[in-house]
Scaffold this active site. Structure first.
Site, PDB file in Angstrom:
ATOM      1  N   SER A 106       0.775  -1.086   0.166  1.00  0.00           N
ATOM      2  CA  SER A 106      -0.003  -0.352  -0.180  1.00  0.00           C
ATOM      3  C   SER A 106       0.624   1.531  -0.107  1.00  0.00           C
ATOM      4  O   SER A 106       1.206   1.317  -1.240  1.00  0.00           O
ATOM      5  CB  SER A 106      -1.205  -0.050   0.901  1.00  0.00           C
ATOM      6  OG  SER A 106      -2.255   1.357   1.056  1.00  0.00           O
ATOM      7  N   ASP A 250      -2.050   5.740  -4.493  1.00  0.00           N
ATOM      8  CA  ASP A 250      -0.866   5.633  -3.593  1.00  0.00           C
ATOM      9  C   ASP A 250      -0.266   4.289  -4.282  1.00  0.00           C
ATOM     10  O   ASP A 250      -1.580   4.296  -5.670  1.00  0.00           O
ATOM     11  CB  ASP A 250      -1.495   4.709  -2.043  1.00  0.00           C
ATOM     12  CG  ASP A 250      -2.533   4.020  -2.203  1.00  0.00           C
ATOM     13  OD1 ASP A 250      -3.050   3.688  -3.120  1.00  0.00           O
ATOM     14  OD2 ASP A 250      -2.707   3.106  -0.754  1.00  0.00           O
ATOM     15  N   ASP A 252      -1.751   1.051  -4.556  1.00  0.00           N
ATOM     16  CA  ASP A 252      -1.980   0.219  -4.408  1.00  0.00           C
ATOM     17  C   ASP A 252      -3.808   0.268  -4.640  1.00  0.00           C
ATOM     18  O   ASP A 252      -4.418  -0.148  -4.900  1.00  0.00           O
ATOM     19  CB  ASP A 252      -2.239  -1.008  -4.085  1.00  0.00           C
ATOM     20  CG  ASP A 252      -3.125  -0.593  -2.717  1.00  0.00           C
ATOM     21  OD1 ASP A 252      -3.029   0.356  -2.251  1.00  0.00           O
ATOM     22  OD2 ASP A 252      -3.294  -1.309  -1.991  1.00  0.00           O
TER      23      ASP A 252
END
Length: 462
Positions: A106, A250, A252
């Site tokens: 992440s 971000d 992902d």
């Protein structure tokens, strides 16, 4: 370095010693435990798991280890290759798969990676199932298939397009109005998979896209957490290009932040507020966010006659309460939009589409839109954990000190004052205590955070 095992998966830094970091052996053991759990769910002939990754440098290595572990257990794998967390979530039910794994850490820096685990609905595992996988890892009870019963890997590159089609088909996504608005937007994809997915979506909506850091090579050009201090480049780019606004995701693509036409942050907390405003205006109902999210969502929800409730931090906790309360939209104040009409997962693509629909409907600038919402200011600080810091002792002491205030202790300690709040909790993804505050001014929020941190420092000395 660090390896964090939790009910939501395994996360750690690449390299180092087995059990202390995310090494190939740790990745294989955890993948095998997940595969064992998948096969325990029901007895059947064939099992299928969807696997995708963000663009981290370690992504291909970890994905190959995970996929080959699963086929070694006789589980078939649908390989999405470079993907996003919400795309894998969408793909699991479309593939009628038994689960899914996303290889991503992440918002963590490039040295980190993780295995995020999904069930057959494409949703994160709950606490009970996550605990079972941890037990399998600790018990070392993984079993592998014989040579005649190995699984197979099938590559599928269609899911960016399929995900986008699902978003565009949503009744509240006003494609025609967005196309007619002729928006110009700068996209910061932090050199990960968002640099592919978000521009593809925008182009399908007739938006003029200016790309910034959209090369998916895993070399993050700045700290990948979409906070103000990391986003000076896109802020300058929006102004230079005279764009309508900027989009930041971000690595992902489950978190979403906007930059207004003046290069100022719209406010990551207000991503959900704006999308909820649009959804609630057309489908009134209830909302949910986590305890560390702004009060502004409550205000907007109540404006439309709905009920707002806060959950413990963590997507699985938000989703559980969303289902219980039959909400129309929810998510997390870190820019995570969960729109059940599509799926129960944080999804920057659906957030972009809803925000563009709102903007096209309002016919105002992004800065003007921001002024229509209640103004709250947050401070997000953290305390690094050390081996001698007893987190439970600290939180119990804070709870006792503020026992006469309104307290919530389902996830750390949250103290609600009349005009502000503070939430203290141990992070699930980093070795830190998060200290979040909100108040009517930035100065008040920062002062409150610093006061609480000073109090914790004194408690730790005792």
């Amino acid at each position: 370095m660090t390896l964090i095992k939790s009910i939501s998966g395994i996360r750690g830094t690449i390299g180092g010693h087995v059990g202390d970091n995310l090494t190939p052996i740790d990745a294989v053991k955890f993948a095998a435990a997940y595969g064992t759990w998948i096969k325990q769910q029901r007895q059947k002939e064939n099992y299928k798991v969807v696997v995708g990754r963000d663009a981290r440098i370690s992504g291909k290595m970890i994905q190959n280890l995970v996929m080959n572990t699963l086929i070694g257990q006789g589980i078939n794998v649908v390989n999405l290759g470079l993907s996003t967390t919400p795309t894998v979530e969408v793909a699991v039910p479309m593939e009628h798969a038994d689960g899914g794994i996303i290889l991503t850490a992440s918002h963590n820096p490039k040295q980190w990676n993780a295995l995020k685990l999904l069930n057959d609905k494409g949703e994160f595992l709950d606490g009970d199932d996550g605990a079972k996988i941890l037990d399998i890892v600790e018990g070392d009870t993984m079993v592998f298939a014989d040579v005649d019963n190995l699984g197979k890997i099938t590559k599928n590159d269609a899911y960016f397009d399929l995900h986008i089609i699902e978003v565009l088909d949503l009744p509240l996504v006003n494609v025609k109005s967005i196309e007619e608005s002729k928006f110009k937007v700068v996209v910061d994809g932090v050199n990960s998979s968002g640099g592919i997915a978000i521009p593809l979506l925008l182009e399908r909506l007739g938006v003029h896209v200016v790309k910034l850091y959209c090369e998916p090579n895993g070399h993050f050009p700045h700290n990948p957490e979409p906070l103000k201090e990391h986003l000076t480049d896109i802020s300058n780019k929006v102004v230079k290009e005279r764009a309508d606004f900027g989009i930041v995701v971000d690595p992902d693509v489950d978190r979403l932040a906007f930059i207004d036409e003046n290069g100022d942050m719209f406010g990551e907390e207000y991503t959900l507020v704006a999308c909820a405003d649009y959804v609630l205006s057309r489908t009134p109902g209830n909302t949910v966010s986590n305890m560390s999210s702004t009060r502004a969502l409550r205000d907007v929800t109540e404006k439309y006659g709905g009920k707002y409730e806060a959950s413990a931090v963590g997507e699985v906790n938000v989703v559980k309460l969303m289902k219980k309360n039959n909400v129309v939209i929810g998510g997390e104040g870190n820019g995570g939009i969960i729109y059940p009409e599509l799926h129960y997962g944080r999804d920057a693509l659906v957030g972009v589409a809803l925000f563009l629909s709102l903007l096209a409907d309002k016919k105002m600038t992004v800065s003007q839109l921001r002024k229509t919402y209640p103004s709250y200011f947050m401070s997000k600080k953290k305390i690094e954990l050390t081996p001698d810091l007893d987190v439970d002792k600290v939180l119990n002491a804070v709870e006792e000190h503020y026992r006469n205030e309104k307290l919530t202790t389902i996830d750390g300690v949250k103290i609600d004052f009349a005009e502000s709040w503070v939430h203290l909790r141990k992070s699930n993804t980093e070795p830190i205590i998060r200290v979040y505050t909100e108040a009517k001014t930035q100065g008040e929020a920062d002062t409150l955070a610093n006061r609480i941190i000073a109090e914790i420092t004194e408690i730790a000395k005792l």
